[in-house]
Design an enzyme around this catalytic site. Structure first.
Site, PDB file in Angstrom:
ATOM      1  N   SER A 258       0.815  -1.210   0.000  1.00  0.00           N
ATOM      2  CA  SER A 258       0.000   0.000   0.000  1.00  0.00           C
ATOM      3  C   SER A 258       0.852   1.266   0.000  1.00  0.00           C
ATOM      4  O   SER A 258       1.672   1.434  -0.887  1.00  0.00           O
ATOM      5  CB  SER A 258      -0.938  -0.052   1.193  1.00  0.00           C
ATOM      6  OG  SER A 258      -2.063   0.705   0.918  1.00  0.00           O
ATOM      7  N   LYS A 262       4.055   2.183  -2.599  1.00  0.00           N
ATOM      8  CA  LYS A 262       4.446   3.398  -3.329  1.00  0.00           C
ATOM      9  C   LYS A 262       5.914   3.694  -2.992  1.00  0.00           C
ATOM     10  O   LYS A 262       6.735   3.954  -3.875  1.00  0.00           O
ATOM     11  CB  LYS A 262       3.573   4.590  -2.913  1.00  0.00           C
ATOM     12  CG  LYS A 262       2.045   4.333  -2.934  1.00  0.00           C
ATOM     13  CD  LYS A 262       1.271   5.593  -2.538  1.00  0.00           C
ATOM     14  CE  LYS A 262      -0.083   5.366  -1.862  1.00  0.00           C
ATOM     15  NZ  LYS A 262      -1.123   4.747  -2.586  1.00  0.00           N
ATOM     16  N   TRP A 349     -10.216   0.493  -4.611  1.00  0.00           N
ATOM     17  CA  TRP A 349      -9.600   1.779  -4.245  1.00  0.00           C
ATOM     18  C   TRP A 349      -8.220   1.920  -4.906  1.00  0.00           C
ATOM     19  O   TRP A 349      -7.813   3.006  -5.304  1.00  0.00           O
ATOM     20  CB  TRP A 349      -9.484   1.815  -2.720  1.00  0.00           C
ATOM     21  CG  TRP A 349      -8.952   3.068  -2.102  1.00  0.00           C
ATOM     22  CD1 TRP A 349      -7.815   3.177  -1.358  1.00  0.00           C
ATOM     23  CD2 TRP A 349      -9.541   4.386  -2.107  1.00  0.00           C
ATOM     24  NE1 TRP A 349      -7.656   4.475  -0.911  1.00  0.00           N
ATOM     25  CE2 TRP A 349      -8.703   5.235  -1.370  1.00  0.00           C
ATOM     26  CE3 TRP A 349     -10.695   4.927  -2.694  1.00  0.00           C
ATOM     27  CZ2 TRP A 349      -8.968   6.591  -1.181  1.00  0.00           C
ATOM     28  CZ3 TRP A 349     -10.962   6.286  -2.494  1.00  0.00           C
ATOM     29  CH2 TRP A 349     -10.110   7.089  -1.756  1.00  0.00           C
ATOM     30  N   HIS A 399      -7.625  -5.710   0.486  1.00  0.00           N
ATOM     31  CA  HIS A 399      -6.370  -4.960   0.616  1.00  0.00           C
ATOM     32  C   HIS A 399      -5.591  -5.469   1.835  1.00  0.00           C
ATOM     33  O   HIS A 399      -6.013  -5.247   2.974  1.00  0.00           O
ATOM     34  CB  HIS A 399      -6.800  -3.496   0.813  1.00  0.00           C
ATOM     35  CG  HIS A 399      -5.697  -2.509   0.826  1.00  0.00           C
ATOM     36  ND1 HIS A 399      -5.057  -2.117  -0.314  1.00  0.00           N
ATOM     37  CD2 HIS A 399      -5.132  -1.816   1.846  1.00  0.00           C
ATOM     38  CE1 HIS A 399      -4.144  -1.203  -0.006  1.00  0.00           C
ATOM     39  NE2 HIS A 399      -4.156  -1.016   1.303  1.00  0.00           N
TER      40      HIS A 399
HETATM   41  C1  GCU Z   1      -5.192   4.878   2.212  1.00  0.00           C
HETATM   42  C2  GCU Z   1      -4.644   5.691   1.071  1.00  0.00           C
HETATM   43  C3  GCU Z   1      -3.919   4.814   0.057  1.00  0.00           C
HETATM   44  C4  GCU Z   1      -2.898   3.967   0.750  1.00  0.00           C
HETATM   45  C5  GCU Z   1      -3.538   3.190   1.874  1.00  0.00           C
HETATM   46  C6  GCU Z   1      -2.586   2.372   2.737  1.00  0.00           C
HETATM   47  O1  GCU Z   1      -6.233   4.080   1.762  1.00  0.00           O
HETATM   48  O2  GCU Z   1      -5.713   6.381   0.476  1.00  0.00           O
HETATM   49  O3  GCU Z   1      -3.298   5.614  -0.926  1.00  0.00           O
HETATM   50  O4  GCU Z   1      -2.273   3.107  -0.171  1.00  0.00           O
HETATM   51  O5  GCU Z   1      -4.174   4.092   2.756  1.00  0.00           O
HETATM   52  O6  GCU Z   1      -1.416   2.676   2.821  1.00  0.00           O
HETATM   53  O7  GCU Z   1      -3.063   1.423   3.365  1.00  0.00           O
END
Ligand code: GCU
Length: 427
Positions: A258, A262, A349, A399
């Protein structure tokens, strides 16, 4: 409160925090043209590795420095490592669990972080290692009560928060499974590098506060944010691994989930010591193509999580079409190393299709080196991983990081670590 007021409040909350302005309809994905990664900004076509490495790759990297994550600082920050504990009986003696305190210093101010290593005891020769941040502290990965919380955790979690529970995220850290396949892991709580939250207090307690001129610093359009800091921190974990004789330095992978997916892509783009780069469910501003505007988008992420990015990124809020780059080019920056992107079926998402397409569109960079991209623009079915020099899977469920994900990540690393770059058996 009567039922009507309650309903209105719920609807308001849904509007504020819910999915307003978020597109989940494939027919509403705007038509878009991806920037061509094989043409330099001055129009020169990229036909060879030299042009890619000397000209095009730096141009692409520059987009991410100046427009998305901000400019990583390279000023020298000192570090001391202090062994905190070594437990050779972890997992019933299968592994050694080590804690190491990192004390970063600029000569005036110090900043502490704690790494936890899990290393297989039965090893022939040097060991491949995963670098992977955890979200809820090293103690969340195991029930072992000797594992310490780091100084950053109280900054982000109130004393009664459930995340303080030891072992609360053990499902994401299948230690035995990883050890049984001969891999070691170095993990650290990501808050140790930049406590994940808005505001000055978080910056003051992040590694960013060690860099010269930070207090008087003017916030520039390309000032780095939390993702840049986390990526910097993962390179510092590699610095430590390089001091360890048992580590196979040619077999260091980074895995991030997540927001850390990134950061892992961004770390891998900058630091070539990561030979395999793995993004799990990294979504918007990670592996997913921004121009699809499906699921989380630039407007939303720069409004709710703006400290992750450089200020310039906001220019693309509701304006993805104007981006002169997109995330497939971030993935391409891993070439000629290896990159794997994973999605989850219920994780709209993160825009699973956008994650897949960005990975597929990264192919030309790998092909320049005689390597193979995904080889298809058709998203594979659930649990049908594709593994060439690049990899992708989508699994059932939400997720998260599951055993299925870890197993595929290890399959992919086995493939490339065993056979080395470009020489694995072709199918
Ligand atoms: C939120 C955010 C995402 C991210 C996620 C996470 O949902 O909007 O961009 O990837 O958190 O890190 O779990």
């Amino acid at each position: 409160m009567n039922r009507f007021t309650f309903l209105v409040l719920i609807l308001l909350a849904c509007n504020l925090y819910g999915q307003e302005g978020i597109n989940y309809d494939e027919t509403q994905v705007p038509s878009f043209v991806l920037p061509d990664m094989m043409v330099c900004n001055d129009g020169t076509p990229v036909r060879d590795v030299k042009t890619w490495e000397k000209k095009r790759r730096p141009e692409l990297l520059e987009y991410f420095f100046s427009q998305e994550y901000g400019r990583t600082r390279y000023d020298k920050i000192g570090v001391r490592y202090e062994d905190v504990s070594t437990n050779p009986d972890f997992l019933g003696g299968k592994a050694t669990c080590k804690q190491v305190r990192f004390i970063f210093s600029n000569g005036e101010k110090e900043h502490e972080a704690i790494a936890m290593l899990v290393i297989p005891n039965h090893r022939k020769g040097k060991v491949p290692v995963f670098v992977a941040y955890n979200f809820k502290g090293n103690p969340s990965t195991t029930l072992d009560t000797t594992i310490l919380y780091s100084p950053a955790f109280p900054l982000v979690k109130k004393p009664d928060h459930p995340d303080w529970k030891r072992g609360c995220q053990m499902n994401r850290w299948p230690w035995e499974r990883i050890i049984d396949r001969g891999y070691a892991v170095i993990t650290m709580c990501y808050h140790d590098i930049y406590p994940d939250g808005r505001g000055q207090k978080m910056i003051d307690n992040s590694i960013i506060s060690l860099f010269p001129d930070y207090q008087q610093r003017e916030i520039l359009s390309d000032s780095w944010g939390a993702i840049g800091a986390w990526a910097w921190g993962s390179s510092r974990l590699v610095d430590y691994l390089e001091t360890q004789r048992w580590v196979d330095k040619k077999k260091i992978a980074i895995m991030g989930h997540s927001r850390q997916g990134k950061a892992a892509l961004w770390a891998g783009a900058q630091d070539k010591r990561f030979k395999v780069v793995i993004s799990n469910d990294s979504g918007c501003s990670g592996a997913a193509l921004a121009k699809r505007v499906y699921g989380e988008n630039v407007e939303r992420i720069t409004k709710t999580l703006e400290w992750w990015f450089c200020p310039a990124y906001k220019l693309y809020a509701n304006n993805e079409a104007a981006m002169p780059f997109d995330q497939h080019e971030l993935i391409a920056l891993m070439a000629p190393r290896h990159v794997y992107v994973a999605s989850a079926q219920e994780d709209n998402w993160s825009d699973q299709k956008g994650e897949f397409l960005a990975t597929a569109y990264a192919a030309p960079a790998f092909e320049l080196y005689g390597m193979k991209g995904l080889g298809t623009f058709e998203q594979p079915g659930i649990h049908q991983p594709i593994m060439t020099d690049v990899g992708y899977h989508i699994r059932a469920g939400k997720h998260d990081v599951t055993d299925y994900d870890w197993d595929r990540f290890m399959d992919f690393c086995d493939l490339h670590f065993k056979y080395g770059t470009r020489s694995y058996p072709r199918r």
